[in-house]
Write an enzyme that holds these catalytic residues in place. Structure first.
Site, mmCIF file in Angstrom:
data_model
loop_
_atom_site.group_PDB
_atom_site.id
_atom_site.type_symbol
_atom_site.label_atom_id
_atom_site.label_comp_id
_atom_site.label_asym_id
_atom_site.label_seq_id
_atom_site.Cartn_x
_atom_site.Cartn_y
_atom_site.Cartn_z
ATOM 1 N N ASP A 43 0.995 -1.228 -0.182
ATOM 2 C CA ASP A 43 -0.262 -0.004 -0.037
ATOM 3 C C ASP A 43 0.935 1.082 -0.055
ATOM 4 O O ASP A 43 1.954 1.276 0.415
ATOM 5 C CB ASP A 43 -1.024 -0.063 1.280
ATOM 6 N N ARG A 170 -17.206 -9.059 -3.935
ATOM 7 C CA ARG A 170 -18.426 -9.004 -3.612
ATOM 8 C C ARG A 170 -18.639 -8.667 -1.876
ATOM 9 O O ARG A 170 -19.462 -8.840 -1.204
ATOM 10 C CB ARG A 170 -19.387 -10.215 -3.819
ATOM 11 N N VAL A 171 -17.492 -8.322 -1.488
ATOM 12 C CA VAL A 171 -17.388 -8.015 0.145
ATOM 13 C C VAL A 171 -18.321 -6.744 0.231
ATOM 14 O O VAL A 171 -18.571 -5.806 -0.581
ATOM 15 C CB VAL A 171 -15.973 -7.781 0.642
ATOM 16 N N LYS A 222 -19.948 -7.415 -12.479
ATOM 17 C CA LYS A 222 -19.795 -6.819 -11.056
ATOM 18 C C LYS A 222 -20.508 -5.543 -11.211
ATOM 19 O O LYS A 222 -21.357 -5.186 -10.487
ATOM 20 C CB LYS A 222 -18.342 -6.525 -11.019
ATOM 21 N N GLY A 273 -24.421 5.547 -0.310
ATOM 22 C CA GLY A 273 -23.097 6.003 -0.207
ATOM 23 C C GLY A 273 -22.316 5.014 -0.416
ATOM 24 O O GLY A 273 -22.442 3.963 -0.832
ATOM 25 N N CYS A 276 -18.859 2.028 -3.647
ATOM 26 C CA CYS A 276 -19.587 1.073 -4.689
ATOM 27 C C CYS A 276 -20.557 1.419 -5.360
ATOM 28 O O CYS A 276 -20.408 2.042 -6.490
ATOM 29 C CB CYS A 276 -19.513 -0.337 -4.190
ATOM 30 N N ARG A 418 -34.252 6.002 8.758
ATOM 31 C CA ARG A 418 -33.659 4.487 8.328
ATOM 32 C C ARG A 418 -34.688 3.543 9.026
ATOM 33 O O ARG A 418 -34.399 2.425 9.264
ATOM 34 C CB ARG A 418 -32.386 4.480 8.973
HETATM 35 N N1 NAD Z 1 -15.464 -1.546 -0.181
HETATM 36 C C1 NAD Z 1 -15.959 -2.491 -0.521
HETATM 37 O O1 NAD Z 1 -17.071 -3.027 -0.013
HETATM 38 C C2 NAD Z 1 -16.117 -3.075 -2.100
HETATM 39 C C3 NAD Z 1 -16.861 -4.259 -2.373
HETATM 40 C C4 NAD Z 1 -16.592 -4.694 -3.928
HETATM 41 C C5 NAD Z 1 -15.602 -4.311 -4.684
HETATM 42 N N2 NAD Z 1 -14.987 -3.064 -4.155
HETATM 43 C C6 NAD Z 1 -14.245 -2.237 -5.275
HETATM 44 O O2 NAD Z 1 -12.631 -2.851 -4.531
HETATM 45 C C7 NAD Z 1 -11.935 -1.680 -5.048
HETATM 46 C C8 NAD Z 1 -11.326 -1.388 -3.768
HETATM 47 O O3 NAD Z 1 -12.032 -0.979 -2.652
HETATM 48 P P1 NAD Z 1 -11.743 -0.564 -1.145
HETATM 49 O O4 NAD Z 1 -13.150 -0.179 -0.626
HETATM 50 O O5 NAD Z 1 -11.232 -1.602 -0.549
HETATM 51 O O6 NAD Z 1 -10.867 0.839 -1.431
HETATM 52 P P2 NAD Z 1 -9.922 1.523 -0.059
HETATM 53 O O7 NAD Z 1 -9.840 2.792 -0.608
HETATM 54 O O8 NAD Z 1 -10.532 0.733 1.161
HETATM 55 O O9 NAD Z 1 -8.645 0.660 -0.466
HETATM 56 C C9 NAD Z 1 -7.835 1.039 -1.546
HETATM 57 C C10 NAD Z 1 -6.186 0.835 -1.157
HETATM 58 O O10 NAD Z 1 -5.479 1.166 -2.094
HETATM 59 C C11 NAD Z 1 -4.193 2.118 -1.899
HETATM 60 N N3 NAD Z 1 -3.656 2.434 -2.969
HETATM 61 C C12 NAD Z 1 -4.058 3.208 -3.527
HETATM 62 N N4 NAD Z 1 -3.150 3.706 -4.822
HETATM 63 C C13 NAD Z 1 -2.206 2.510 -4.503
HETATM 64 C C14 NAD Z 1 -0.948 2.279 -5.378
HETATM 65 N N5 NAD Z 1 -0.590 2.907 -6.286
HETATM 66 N N6 NAD Z 1 -0.180 1.205 -4.765
HETATM 67 C C15 NAD Z 1 -0.519 0.594 -3.638
HETATM 68 N N7 NAD Z 1 -1.718 0.838 -3.192
HETATM 69 C C16 NAD Z 1 -2.521 1.969 -3.336
HETATM 70 C C17 NAD Z 1 -4.908 2.918 -0.755
HETATM 71 O O11 NAD Z 1 -3.948 3.562 -0.152
HETATM 72 C C18 NAD Z 1 -5.895 2.218 -0.304
HETATM 73 O O12 NAD Z 1 -5.601 1.655 1.223
HETATM 74 C C19 NAD Z 1 -12.722 -0.515 -5.767
HETATM 75 O O13 NAD Z 1 -12.535 -0.511 -7.172
HETATM 76 C C20 NAD Z 1 -14.121 -0.830 -5.256
HETATM 77 O O14 NAD Z 1 -15.113 -0.456 -6.089
HETATM 78 C C21 NAD Z 1 -14.982 -2.476 -2.859
#
Ligand code: NAD
Length: 438
Positions: A43, A170-171, A222, A273, A276, A418
Site C-alpha cells: 500500500d 463482492r465484499v 460486477k 453511499g 461502490c 432509516r
Molecule cells: N469497499 C467495498 O465494500 C468493495 C466491495 C466490492 C468491490 N470494491 C471495489 O474494490 C476496490 C477497492 O475498494 P476498497 O473499498 O478496498 O478501497 P480502499 O480505498 O479501502 O482501499 C484501496 C487501497 O489502495 C491503496 N492504494 C491506492 N493507490 C495505490 C498504489 N498505487 N499502490 C498501492 N496501494 C495503493 C490505498 O492507499 C488504499 O489503502 C474498488 O474498485 C471498489 O469499487 C469495494
C-alpha cells in the site's frame, strides 16, 4: 508457463501479493496468507503498513474475525506488508484492489490509482506472473487500460510476459471475511486457461461457486449487480416519497408487496453511499456512452442523490411545526458512516445532509460511534438540540431508549430516515417523522 504456475499454486509454493490494502485488499491478503501462501501486502499509505506490520487492524467498525486474522498471519510471518514494490520481484500471483473512483463532474473513471499501481508493478514483475484485478472496472477497462499499462511497464506482451484476469469482489464492510469465504465468485480470464488457473487459486479461500468466464463478462457482472441495486433502491425511495405524499406507510407496503411472487422491494433511506454502489452504476455505462443514451441508471442516481435534500426538507418542516426557524436551529445528526455499524464514510449521504443544513444556516452537531471525529457521547450531542435526525441504523441507535433521548432535546423533533424507531413509537408532544410514512 501456466501449468508451472498451476503446480506452484497447488503445492502453495507460489508467492502472492495484494496491492491496495483497503476494505477489499486487506482481508484478501490475510486469507491467502492463512491458506498457506507467503503473501506480500502493498500500500502507498505508510502509516497503514506500519500498523499492519505491528499486527494491528486499521479498520474500525464491526468486522468479525479480521483483527484476530491480521494478528495471526502477521505474527506467523505469513503476511508481510510494504510500501516498496521492489519487494515483489519473486511474486507469482498479484491481486490489485486499489480504489477506482469516478470524476464527480462527468462521472467517468480516471484510474489514476490503478495506472500508478500497474506501472510500479510492471517495473519489477517476474516473467509469467498472473495479475488479477479485483477492483471494480468499467466494462472494457482490462483491454483498454490494464493490459496496455502492463505491456508498457513490463516491456512484454500479455500471454507471454504476464497473464491477466479480473475477479471482482463482492465484499461489504461488516461482512468482509464472511462474504469473501461464502459468496460465489466470477473469475474472468484473458484466456479460458487463465480463468482455470484463477479458479484453482481462489479455491483456496472461497467456499462458494467460482464461475469462470472472459474478462468483459466479469467486468459486466460486477457493475451490473451494483447498478441493479442502485436502481432498486431508487425505486424504493421514489415509492417512499409517494407514500409520504399520500399518507401511506412504505415499510408496511414493502412487506406486503414482497409477498407477491418475484417482487423483492428494497428499503428506502436517506441516500446511497460508499465506494461502490454510487459509482458502479456510472462505470457500467461509461464505455457504452457513444452508443447508448442511458435513461434508467442516471435517473436512479438522481433519485438517490436527492434523498439527503428530502430528509432536510422533512426536518425543516417539522421544525416549523414547532415554531423554530431553520437558521436558529441546532441539528443533531446521528450517524455519519454510509453503512450501519461501519466506519466507512466514503460518499456518505450524511455529509450531503450536513452541507444542506449548514447552507440553510442551521448549527449542526454530529455523532457516530464508529467514526473517530464524531464518536463521543450521543447524549451530549442531543442535549439542547432542536432536532435529532437518524441517518444511519447503527446498533446504538436501534437499541437506544428513545423516550429518554428525546427528553434531551430543546425542541422535540425526531426524524427517522432509516426506520430505526420501534413500530408504534409514541412521544407525546413531539414531532416524530419517519421517512416513507405520511
Ligand atoms: N469497499 C467495498 O465494500 C468493495 C466491495 C466490492 C468491490 N470494491 C471495489 O474494490 C476496490 C477497492 O475498494 P476498497 O473499498 O478496498 O478501497 P480502499 O480505498 O479501502 O482501499 C484501496 C487501497 O489502495 C491503496 N492504494 C491506492 N493507490 C495505490 C498504489 N498505487 N499502490 C498501492 N496501494 C495503493 C490505498 O492507499 C488504499 O489503502 C474498488 O474498485 C471498489 O469499487 C469495494
Amino acid at each position: 508457463m501456466l501449468s508451472d504456475l498451476a503446480r506452484r499454486i497447488e503445492d502453495k509454493s507460489a508467492v502472492v501479493s495484494v496491492i491496495g490494502l483497503g476494505y477489499v485488499g486487506l482481508p484478501v491478503a490475510c486469507m491467502f496468507a492463512q491458506a498457506g501462501f507467503q503473501t506480500w501486502g502493498v500500500d502507498v499509505a505508510a502509516e497503514r503498513i506500519a500498523m499492519l506490520n505491528a499486527g494491528k487492524n486499521p479498520i474500525e467498525g464491526k468486522e468479525p474475525g479480521l483483527a484476530e486474522l491480521i494478528a495471526d498471519v502477521v505474527g506467523r510471518g505469513r503476511l508481510k506488508c510494504t510500501t516498496d514494490y521492489a519487494d515483489l520481484r519473486d511474486v507469482d500471483v498479484v491481486l490489485v484492489s486499489v480504489q477506482t473512483p469516478i470524476d464527480e463532474d462527468d462521472h467517468l473513471p480516471r484510474y489514476a490509482h490503478l495506472r500508478a499501481a500497474l506501472t510500479a508493478l510492471g517495473a519489477v514483475l517476474k516473467c509469467g506472473a498472473l495479475v488479477v484485478i479485483e477492483s471494480t472496472l468499467a466494462p472494457g477497462t482490462v483491454h483498454k487500460v490494464v493490459i496496455p499499462t502492463l505491456e508498457a511497464s513490463t516491456g512484454g506482451k500479455v500471454g507471454e510476459a504476464f497473464f491477466v484476469g479480473h475477479c471482482p469482489e463482492r465484499v461489504m464492510p461488516g461482512r468482509l471475511i464472511h462474504n469473501l469465504t461464502n459468496m460465489d465468485r466470477v473469475a474472468g480470464g484473458w484466456s479460458p486457461e487463465v480463468a482455470e488457473v484463477m479458479r484453482l487459486f481462489y479455491r483456496n479461500i472461497v467456499r462458494g461457486q467460482i464461475d469462470t468466464t472472459d474478462l468483459l463478462m466479469a467486468e459486466l457482472v460486477k457493475t451490473t449487480e451494483n447498478a441493479y441495486r442502485d436502481v432498486q433502491i431508487a425505486f424504493a425511495n421514489e415509492v417512499a416519497l409517494v407514500c409520504e405524499a399520500l399518507g401511506g406507510d412504505v415499510w408496511t407496503l414493502r412487506e406486503l408487496v414482497n409477498k407477491s411472487p418475484g417482487r423483492v422491494m428494497l428499503y428506502p433511506g436517506a441516500g446511497v453511499g460508499g465506494h461502490c454502489i454510487p459509482k458502479d452504476s456510472w462505470l457500467l455505462i461509461a464505455n457504452a456512452r457513444d452508443a447508448v443514451e442511458a435513461q434508467v441508471i442516471p435517473s436512479a442516481r438522481a433519485v438517490n442523490r436527492a434523498m439527503p435534500a428530502h430528509v432536510a426538507s422533512m426536518t425543516e418542516a417539522a421544525l416549523i411545526e414547532c415554531g423554530v426557524a431553520i437558521e436558529h436551529a441546532v441539528i443533531a445528526v446521528l450517524g455519519y458512516a454510509y453503512l450501519a455499524n461501519s466506519d466507512d464514510t466514503r460518499d456518505t449521504p450524511s455529509q450531503a445532509f450536513i452541507e444542506i443544513m449548514r447552507e440553510r444556516a442551521a448549527e449542526v452537531r454530529v455523532h457516530d460511534p464508529y467514526v473517530h471525529e464524531f464518536n463521543g457521547d450521543a447524549a451530549a450531542v442531543l442535549r439542547g438540540a432542536d432536532a435529532a435526525v437518524i441517518l444511519v441504523a447503527h446498533d446504538e441507535y436501534v437499541d437506544a431508549d428513545w423516550t429518554a433521548w428525546i427528553e434531551l432535546l430543546r425542541t422535540p423533533v425526531l426524524i427517522d430516515a432509516r426506520h430505526v424507531l420501534p413500530d408504534g413509537f409514541r412521544a407525546p408532544g413531539a414531532q416524530v417523522r419517519v421517512l416513507g410514512k405520511g
